[in-house]
Motif scaffolding. Structure first.
Motif, PDB file in Angstrom:
ATOM      1  N   LEU A 270      -2.562  -7.106  -3.941  1.00 21.58           N
ATOM      2  CA  LEU A 270      -2.712  -8.492  -4.380  1.00 21.58           C
ATOM      3  C   LEU A 270      -1.608  -9.144  -5.070  1.00 21.58           C
ATOM      4  CD1 LEU A 270      -6.085  -7.572  -6.349  1.00 21.58           C
ATOM      5  CD2 LEU A 270      -5.893  -9.089  -4.331  1.00 21.58           C
ATOM      6  N   ALA A 271      -1.616 -10.567  -5.289  1.00 13.06           N
ATOM      7  CA  ALA A 271      -0.471 -11.063  -5.911  1.00 13.06           C
ATOM      8  C   ALA A 271       0.077 -10.773  -7.324  1.00 13.06           C
ATOM      9  CB  ALA A 271      -0.900 -12.638  -5.961  1.00 13.06           C
ATOM     10  N   ASN A 272      -0.578 -10.127  -7.869  1.00 14.91           N
ATOM     11  CA  ASN A 272      -0.459  -9.479  -9.191  1.00 14.91           C
ATOM     12  C   ASN A 272       0.491  -8.155  -9.208  1.00 14.91           C
ATOM     13  OD1 ASN A 272      -2.371  -7.443  -8.887  1.00 14.91           O
ATOM     14  ND2 ASN A 272      -3.693  -8.334 -10.470  1.00 14.91           N
ATOM     15  N   ARG A 273       0.492  -7.500  -8.032  1.00 13.74           N
ATOM     16  CA  ARG A 273       1.283  -6.445  -7.398  1.00 13.74           C
ATOM     17  C   ARG A 273       0.866  -5.320  -8.505  1.00 13.74           C
ATOM     18  NH1 ARG A 273       7.192  -6.100  -6.279  1.00 13.74           N
ATOM     19  NH2 ARG A 273       6.243  -4.595  -5.073  1.00 13.74           N
ATOM     20  N   GLY A 274      -0.555  -5.145  -8.565  1.00 10.68           N
ATOM     21  CA  GLY A 274      -1.228  -3.967  -9.627  1.00 10.68           C
ATOM     22  C   GLY A 274      -0.834  -2.576  -9.072  1.00 10.68           C
ATOM     23  N   LYS A 275      -1.177  -1.591  -9.784  1.00 14.57           N
ATOM     24  CA  LYS A 275      -1.255  -0.463  -9.328  1.00 14.57           C
ATOM     25  C   LYS A 275      -2.546  -0.105  -8.421  1.00 14.57           C
ATOM     26  CE  LYS A 275      -1.123   4.457 -11.042  1.00 14.57           C
ATOM     27  NZ  LYS A 275      -1.016   5.249 -12.217  1.00 14.57           N
ATOM     28  N   ASP A 276      -2.084   0.454  -7.455  1.00 19.38           N
ATOM     29  CA  ASP A 276      -3.320   0.840  -6.634  1.00 19.38           C
ATOM     30  C   ASP A 276      -4.687   1.834  -7.367  1.00 19.38           C
ATOM     31  OD1 ASP A 276      -4.867   1.573  -4.272  1.00 19.38           O
ATOM     32  OD2 ASP A 276      -3.722   3.329  -3.687  1.00 19.38           O
ATOM     33  N   ASP A 277      -5.562   1.517  -7.293  1.00 18.69           N
ATOM     34  CA  ASP A 277      -6.682   2.077  -8.104  1.00 18.69           C
ATOM     35  C   ASP A 277      -7.656   2.725  -6.991  1.00 18.69           C
ATOM     36  OD1 ASP A 277      -7.932   0.115  -6.793  1.00 18.69           O
ATOM     37  OD2 ASP A 277      -8.876  -0.845  -8.833  1.00 18.69           O
ATOM     38  N   GLY A 278      -7.088   3.143  -5.810  1.00 18.01           N
ATOM     39  CA  GLY A 278      -8.216   3.625  -5.075  1.00 18.01           C
ATOM     40  C   GLY A 278      -7.764   5.211  -4.687  1.00 18.01           C
ATOM     41  N   PRO A 279      -8.455   5.840  -3.798  1.00 16.40           N
ATOM     42  CA  PRO A 279      -8.274   7.232  -3.790  1.00 16.40           C
ATOM     43  C   PRO A 279      -7.040   7.484  -3.272  1.00 16.40           C
ATOM     44  CG  PRO A 279     -10.369   6.550  -2.330  1.00 16.40           C
ATOM     45  CD  PRO A 279      -9.491   5.196  -3.061  1.00 16.40           C
ATOM     46  N   THR A 280      -6.296   8.708  -3.816  1.00 14.71           N
ATOM     47  CA  THR A 280      -5.045   8.884  -3.087  1.00 14.71           C
ATOM     48  C   THR A 280      -4.838  10.014  -2.245  1.00 14.71           C
ATOM     49  OG1 THR A 280      -4.967  10.683  -4.793  1.00 14.71           O
ATOM     50  CG2 THR A 280      -4.216   8.570  -5.795  1.00 14.71           C
ATOM     51  N   GLY A 281      -3.638  10.248  -1.628  1.00  9.08           N
ATOM     52  CA  GLY A 281      -3.387  11.286  -0.462  1.00  9.08           C
ATOM     53  C   GLY A 281      -3.642  10.705   0.859  1.00  9.08           C
ATOM     54  N   CYS A 282      -3.552   9.470   1.053  1.00  9.45           N
ATOM     55  CA  CYS A 282      -3.769   9.097   2.348  1.00  9.45           C
ATOM     56  C   CYS A 282      -2.432   7.763   2.670  1.00  9.45           C
ATOM     57  CB  CYS A 282      -5.004   8.432   2.652  1.00  9.45           C
ATOM     58  SG  CYS A 282      -6.301   9.534   2.449  1.00  9.45           S
ATOM     59  N   HIS A 283      -1.747   7.573   1.739  1.00 12.64           N
ATOM     60  CA  HIS A 283      -0.899   6.190   1.724  1.00 12.64           C
ATOM     61  C   HIS A 283       0.214   6.498   3.139  1.00 12.64           C
ATOM     62  CE1 HIS A 283      -2.417   6.012  -2.266  1.00 12.64           C
ATOM     63  NE2 HIS A 283      -2.057   4.560  -2.108  1.00 12.64           N
TER      64      HIS A 283
ATOM     65  N   TYR B 131       0.784  -1.046   0.159  1.00 11.13           N
ATOM     66  CA  TYR B 131       0.130  -0.027   0.049  1.00 11.13           C
ATOM     67  C   TYR B 131       0.919   1.358   0.058  1.00 11.13           C
ATOM     68  CZ  TYR B 131      -3.324   3.537   1.787  1.00 11.13           C
ATOM     69  OH  TYR B 131      -4.222   4.764   2.127  1.00 11.13           O
ATOM     70  N   ARG B 132       1.905   1.270   0.881  1.00 13.51           N
ATOM     71  CA  ARG B 132       2.883   2.308   0.882  1.00 13.51           C
ATOM     72  C   ARG B 132       3.624   2.694  -0.528  1.00 13.51           C
ATOM     73  NH1 ARG B 132       0.762   4.196   5.388  1.00 13.51           N
ATOM     74  NH2 ARG B 132       1.592   3.432   7.214  1.00 13.51           N
ATOM     75  N   ARG B 133       3.623   1.457  -1.239  1.00 12.87           N
ATOM     76  CA  ARG B 133       4.312   1.467  -2.715  1.00 12.87           C
ATOM     77  C   ARG B 133       3.093   1.986  -3.707  1.00 12.87           C
ATOM     78  NH1 ARG B 133       6.689  -3.523  -0.626  1.00 12.87           N
ATOM     79  NH2 ARG B 133       8.777  -3.023   0.143  1.00 12.87           N
ATOM     80  N   ARG B 134       2.014   2.452  -3.214  1.00 15.81           N
ATOM     81  CA  ARG B 134       1.020   2.657  -4.164  1.00 15.81           C
ATOM     82  C   ARG B 134       0.483   1.158  -5.207  1.00 15.81           C
ATOM     83  NH1 ARG B 134       2.596   6.331  -1.211  1.00 15.81           N
ATOM     84  NH2 ARG B 134       2.341   8.370  -1.879  1.00 15.81           N
ATOM     85  N   ARG B 135       0.692   0.056  -4.385  1.00 21.33           N
ATOM     86  CA  ARG B 135       0.168  -0.877  -5.325  1.00 21.33           C
ATOM     87  C   ARG B 135      -1.268  -1.440  -4.433  1.00 21.33           C
ATOM     88  NH1 ARG B 135       3.832  -2.429  -8.641  1.00 21.33           N
ATOM     89  NH2 ARG B 135       6.212  -1.843  -8.462  1.00 21.33           N
ATOM     90  N   ASN B 136      -1.634  -2.551  -5.203  1.00 24.01           N
ATOM     91  CA  ASN B 136      -3.106  -2.991  -5.018  1.00 24.01           C
ATOM     92  C   ASN B 136      -3.139  -4.084  -3.725  1.00 24.01           C
ATOM     93  OD1 ASN B 136      -2.251  -5.521  -6.316  1.00 24.01           O
ATOM     94  ND2 ASN B 136      -3.654  -5.106  -7.867  1.00 24.01           N
TER      95      ASN B 136
END
Length: 252
Positions: free
Chosen positions: A125-138, A118-123
């Protein structure tokens, strides 16, 4: 030391996680429906061990609109959760929000890895996809949230008890001593009451050279004049009745 484990809304969680969920609900302005808590080792295979320890919680959002689902994720992130919307397209599960309490001292290994992702802005999941949630709170944690949103300091409730004995003693004595010594603050607080002060022009302390007991009688006479009561300079039943309307409790 790990937080104490409790059962809340039928699910095992720790106190820190519960406090965080409650704060997120205030942000969202509605209660969440929890579908999985913490300490659920082997309970849900799809969770991949992230709920084995504490700090993990899943929120049911299948019946919510897309904007509402995103709002749930944002509210959880704002108080320090690593939170993502999970969809049926991502795995064998219904729509839900998966949340891990950042900084919890007893996370499972899988949950701790998700926080790092999460700190790396990832999702997470096992695929280590890009975080698609709201930004600004990591970078948010529960402790940082509390620092930015301190609990309001409770307003001190003034002592609204009037002792008839103390009032009688104050009428003839300049110093509250003996059994009435502890009541001095109450007598002074009564004279400083906003409504009493408005009548007496806030004359809580006697003018220079005026004995305290004479000043006390003067204050009482002003109250009696205001309410058209006999001017005795004593705390009479009539004065007591007026003070009851001001919210005071009269004792012996």
């Amino acid at each position: 030391m790990p937080e104490a484990r409790i059962v809340w809304r039928g699910f095992a969680l720790n106190k820190r996680t519960v406090a965080m969920v409650q704060a997120a609900e205030k942000q969202y302005r509605s209660k969440f429906k929890i579908m999985q808590g913490s300490y659920n080792k082997g309970g849900v295979e799809a969770s991949a061990g992230t709920h084995d320890g504490c700090g993990a919680v899943d929120i049911a959002v299948a019946k919510l609109a897309p904007a509402q689902r995103r709002a749930v994720v944002l509210a959880l992130r704002q108080v320090g959760f690593a939170a993502w919307l999970r969809t049926p397209a991502q795995g064998r599960w219904p729509y839900h929000v998966h949340a891990i309490a950042c900084g919890d001292k007893d996370l499972s290994r899988g949950a701790a890895i998700q926080v790092a992702e999460y700190r790396r802005r990832r999702n997470g999941l096992a695929n280590r996809g890009k975080d698609d949630g709201p930004t600004g709170c990591h970078g948010m944690t529960w402790e940082l949230y509390l620092k930015a949103h301190p609990a309001p300091v409770p307003v001190a409730v003034p002592d609204s008890t009037i002792s008839l004995g103390a009032m009688s003693y104050a009428r003839t004595h300049d110093v509250m001593t003996g059994v009435w010594g502890a009541d001095r603050a109450r007598v002074v607080a009564w004279a400083a009451h906003p409504k009493v002060g408005a009548i007496t022009k806030a004359e809580t302390i006697p003018p220079a050279g005026v004995p305290w007991h004479l000043h006390f009688q003067r204050v009482l006479r002003k109250v009696q004049v205001k309410f058209k009561l006999p001017e005795t300079g004593s705390f009479t039943e009539g004065v007591a009745a007026v003070m009851k309307r001001y919210g005071y409790k009269i004792t012996a």
